[in-house]
Motif scaffolding. Structure first.
Motif, PDB file in Angstrom:
ATOM      1  N   VAL A   5      56.730  20.584  62.847  1.00 40.75           N
ATOM      2  CA  VAL A   5      58.082  20.814  63.346  1.00 40.75           C
ATOM      3  C   VAL A   5      59.019  20.924  62.149  1.00 40.75           C
ATOM      4  CG1 VAL A   5      59.970  19.959  64.762  1.00 40.75           C
ATOM      5  CG2 VAL A   5      57.602  19.545  65.465  1.00 40.75           C
ATOM      6  N   GLU A   6      59.647  22.093  62.024  1.00 34.66           N
ATOM      7  CA  GLU A   6      60.528  22.335  60.895  1.00 34.66           C
ATOM      8  C   GLU A   6      61.971  21.997  61.248  1.00 34.66           C
ATOM      9  OE1 GLU A   6      58.175  26.436  59.815  1.00 34.66           O
ATOM     10  OE2 GLU A   6      60.161  26.113  58.963  1.00 34.66           O
ATOM     11  N   SER A   7      62.718  21.638  60.217  1.00 33.90           N
ATOM     12  CA  SER A   7      64.151  21.434  60.402  1.00 33.90           C
ATOM     13  C   SER A   7      64.839  22.794  60.481  1.00 33.90           C
ATOM     14  CB  SER A   7      64.729  20.640  59.239  1.00 33.90           C
ATOM     15  OG  SER A   7      64.534  21.335  58.027  1.00 33.90           O
ATOM     16  N   VAL A   8      66.069  22.757  60.913  1.00 36.13           N
ATOM     17  CA  VAL A   8      66.859  23.982  60.974  1.00 36.13           C
ATOM     18  C   VAL A   8      67.279  24.356  59.559  1.00 36.13           C
ATOM     19  CG1 VAL A   8      69.001  25.000  61.820  1.00 36.13           C
ATOM     20  CG2 VAL A   8      67.652  23.475  63.288  1.00 36.13           C
ATOM     21  N   GLY A   9      67.227  25.663  59.247  1.00 36.73           N
ATOM     22  CA  GLY A   9      67.660  26.141  57.944  1.00 36.73           C
ATOM     23  C   GLY A   9      69.166  26.186  57.854  1.00 36.73           C
ATOM     24  N   GLY A  10      69.691  27.263  57.330  1.00 35.51           N
ATOM     25  CA  GLY A  10      71.131  27.369  57.260  1.00 35.51           C
ATOM     26  C   GLY A  10      71.579  28.523  56.407  1.00 35.51           C
ATOM     27  N   SER A  11      72.893  28.600  56.255  1.00 35.06           N
ATOM     28  CA  SER A  11      73.499  29.641  55.432  1.00 35.06           C
ATOM     29  C   SER A  11      74.310  28.993  54.334  1.00 35.06           C
ATOM     30  CB  SER A  11      74.407  30.525  56.295  1.00 35.06           C
ATOM     31  OG  SER A  11      73.665  31.199  57.289  1.00 35.06           O
ATOM     32  N   VAL A  12      74.134  29.474  53.116  1.00 36.63           N
ATOM     33  CA  VAL A  12      74.864  28.941  51.977  1.00 36.63           C
ATOM     34  C   VAL A  12      75.281  30.094  51.073  1.00 36.63           C
ATOM     35  CG1 VAL A  12      73.693  26.715  51.985  1.00 36.63           C
ATOM     36  CG2 VAL A  12      72.775  28.579  50.616  1.00 36.63           C
ATOM     37  N   GLN A  13      76.194  29.790  50.199  1.00 36.61           N
ATOM     38  CA  GLN A  13      76.582  30.771  49.185  1.00 36.61           C
ATOM     39  C   GLN A  13      75.658  30.656  47.972  1.00 36.61           C
ATOM     40  OE1 GLN A  13      80.824  30.155  48.487  1.00 36.61           O
ATOM     41  NE2 GLN A  13      81.276  31.797  49.926  1.00 36.61           N
ATOM     42  N   SER A  14      75.600  31.723  47.232  1.00 41.93           N
ATOM     43  CA  SER A  14      74.798  31.751  46.018  1.00 41.93           C
ATOM     44  C   SER A  14      75.160  30.567  45.119  1.00 41.93           C
ATOM     45  CB  SER A  14      75.041  33.067  45.286  1.00 41.93           C
ATOM     46  OG  SER A  14      74.243  33.166  44.149  1.00 41.93           O
ATOM     47  N   GLY A  15      74.129  29.899  44.616  1.00 44.66           N
ATOM     48  CA  GLY A  15      74.330  28.721  43.794  1.00 44.66           C
ATOM     49  C   GLY A  15      74.278  27.426  44.567  1.00 44.66           C
ATOM     50  N   GLY A  16      74.270  27.508  45.876  1.00 40.06           N
ATOM     51  CA  GLY A  16      74.247  26.328  46.716  1.00 40.06           C
ATOM     52  C   GLY A  16      72.851  25.738  46.868  1.00 40.06           C
ATOM     53  N   SER A  17      72.776  24.692  47.675  1.00 40.09           N
ATOM     54  CA  SER A  17      71.518  23.977  47.884  1.00 40.09           C
ATOM     55  C   SER A  17      71.268  23.764  49.370  1.00 40.09           C
ATOM     56  CB  SER A  17      71.562  22.606  47.197  1.00 40.09           C
ATOM     57  OG  SER A  17      71.689  22.732  45.800  1.00 40.09           O
ATOM     58  N   LEU A  18      70.007  23.673  49.709  1.00 36.01           N
ATOM     59  CA  LEU A  18      69.563  23.326  51.057  1.00 36.01           C
ATOM     60  C   LEU A  18      68.282  22.525  50.936  1.00 36.01           C
ATOM     61  CD1 LEU A  18      69.877  26.602  53.208  1.00 36.01           C
ATOM     62  CD2 LEU A  18      71.129  24.466  53.559  1.00 36.01           C
ATOM     63  N   ARG A  19      68.033  21.673  51.909  1.00 35.61           N
ATOM     64  CA  ARG A  19      66.759  20.980  51.975  1.00 35.61           C
ATOM     65  C   ARG A  19      66.128  21.226  53.333  1.00 35.61           C
ATOM     66  NH1 ARG A  19      65.295  14.541  51.551  1.00 35.61           N
ATOM     67  NH2 ARG A  19      66.153  14.563  53.677  1.00 35.61           N
TER      68      ARG A  19
END
Length: 123
Positions: A5-19
């Motif tokens: 089961v994966e977490s939800v992704g997202g949208s970020v600007q260039s240079g940003g971070s997500l986990r």
């Protein structure tokens, strides 16, 4: 039967971070793959059951980190300094246990797949 089961992704600007996170039942080696629009699915990172052995695609080396917490049955993909070319659907995948230190970048060796989650990086 291993379930992912994966977490939800997202949208970020260039240079940003997500986990991203992926909960997994069972004893497995793990990988993260991604598929950009109009392209095939490719390996991003892989990790052994022990967590001591990892693999990274050249395109993400130094920016992404794969890790796992077996007590929580969870594998993570920390993505830093994101670029527009990282935009894709990300999939976690699991392979049946082959020893504590086994890992692979070969998609064919993975037995189970998550549902995929969208990551979008805007410039």
């Amino acid at each position: 039967q291993v379930q992912l089961v994966e977490s939800v992704g997202g949208s970020v600007q260039s240079g940003g971070s997500l986990r991203l996170s992926c909960t997994v039942s069972g004893r497995t080696f793990m990988g993260w793959f991604r598929q950009a629009p109009g392209r095939g699915r490719v390996i991003v990172a892989a990790i052994s059951w022990s967590g001591r052995n990892t693999y990274y695609a050249d395109s993400v080396q130094g920016r992404f980190t794969i890790s796992r917490d077996n007590a929580k049955n969870t594998v993570y993909l920390q993505m830093n300094n994101l670029k527009p070319e990282d935009t894709a659907v990300y999939y976690c995948a699991a392979g049946n246990y082959r020893g504590s230190y086994y890992y692979t970048s070969n998609e064919q060796e993975y037995d189970y797949w998550g549902q995929g989650t969208q990551v979008t990086v805007s410039s």
